[in-house]
Motif scaffolding. Structure first.
Motif, PDB file in Angstrom:
ATOM      1  N   ASP A   1       3.223  -4.929   4.746  1.00  0.00           N
ATOM      2  CA  ASP A   1       3.178  -4.617   3.310  1.00  0.00           C
ATOM      3  C   ASP A   1       2.318  -5.618   2.543  1.00  0.00           C
ATOM      4  O   ASP A   1       1.573  -5.236   1.629  1.00  0.00           O
ATOM      5  CB  ASP A   1       4.589  -4.575   2.718  1.00  0.00           C
TER       6      ASP A   1
ATOM      7  N   ARG B   1      -1.188  -4.711   3.183  1.00  0.00           N
ATOM      8  CA  ARG B   1      -1.513  -3.473   2.456  1.00  0.00           C
ATOM      9  C   ARG B   1      -1.733  -3.760   0.971  1.00  0.00           C
ATOM     10  O   ARG B   1      -2.608  -3.158   0.344  1.00  0.00           O
ATOM     11  CB  ARG B   1      -0.403  -2.439   2.637  1.00  0.00           C
TER      12      ARG B   1
ATOM     13  N   SER C   1       7.626  -5.595   8.843  1.00  0.00           N
ATOM     14  CA  SER C   1       7.290  -4.654   7.767  1.00  0.00           C
ATOM     15  C   SER C   1       6.764  -5.376   6.536  1.00  0.00           C
ATOM     16  O   SER C   1       5.826  -4.915   5.891  1.00  0.00           O
ATOM     17  CB  SER C   1       8.507  -3.816   7.386  1.00  0.00           C
ATOM     18  N   LYS C   2       7.360  -6.509   6.218  1.00  0.00           N
ATOM     19  CA  LYS C   2       6.902  -7.285   5.058  1.00  0.00           C
ATOM     20  C   LYS C   2       5.494  -7.819   5.272  1.00  0.00           C
ATOM     21  O   LYS C   2       4.682  -7.812   4.346  1.00  0.00           O
ATOM     22  CB  LYS C   2       7.875  -8.427   4.759  1.00  0.00           C
TER      23      LYS C   2
END
Length: 165
Positions: free
Chosen positions: A27, A30, A23-24
């Motif tokens: 992110d 992103r 997820s990091k």
């Protein structure tokens, strides 16, 4: 039998940690995309208004898109040796969806506002599609994430149609 609950807890902790790392990574990409989307419209308009300035041409991607392409390649090079294929597919699938949505919206907005940006938008879209092809050598996640999206279909079709292709 006494160790089984401990192994289950360790497996759960490891799985949770891996999910957090994935997820990091998504992110981070992103965040890089968000920064690029902020600068991209101005840069595209500048390139469209002054083609050839600074050695750039309307058929080359903007500096911002070239940087995104480089960052995606770097991420691939760093992750591929250390993660399982499925993990890389998950990460790039999520990144591809985020990039697709944001760049599609940005490019379509630019084309709607200023038709003189078509050549630069087309070059940027082609650069992102080319990086997609490079990433496909590593993962099949982009096959499912990109072919049915607005980025590949709408932007490229609109740019091609306007360019008479």
């Amino acid at each position: 039998a006494l160790l089984m609950p401990e192994f289950d807890r360790l497996l759960q902790d490891l799985t949770m940690h891996m999910d957090e790392v994935h997820s990091k990574l998504v992110d981070i990409m992103r965040d890089r995309l968000a920064a690029a989307v902020q600068t991209l419209p101005g840069e595209v308009r500048q390139l469209a208004a002054h083609p050839g300035q600074g050695g750039a041409s309307a058929d080359q991607p903007s500096h911002t898109v070239a940087l995104l392409v480089k960052q995606l390649g770097t991420l691939r090079a760093v992750l591929a040796p250390y993660l399982l294929k499925e993990e890389v597919e998950f990460i790039f699938g999520a990144v591809a969806r985020a990039y697709s949505d944001a760049l599609s919206e940005t490019f379509e907005g630019l084309l709607a506002q200023d038709s003189s940006c078509e050549g630069v938008v087309r070059a940027n879209a082609l650069a992102m599609l080319q990086v997609r092809c490079v990433l496909l050598q590593l993962t099949t996640a982009l096959v499912t994430a990109w072919p049915n999206d607005k980025y590949a279909a709408s932007v490229m079709n609109t740019a091609a149609r306007r360019a008479g292709l």
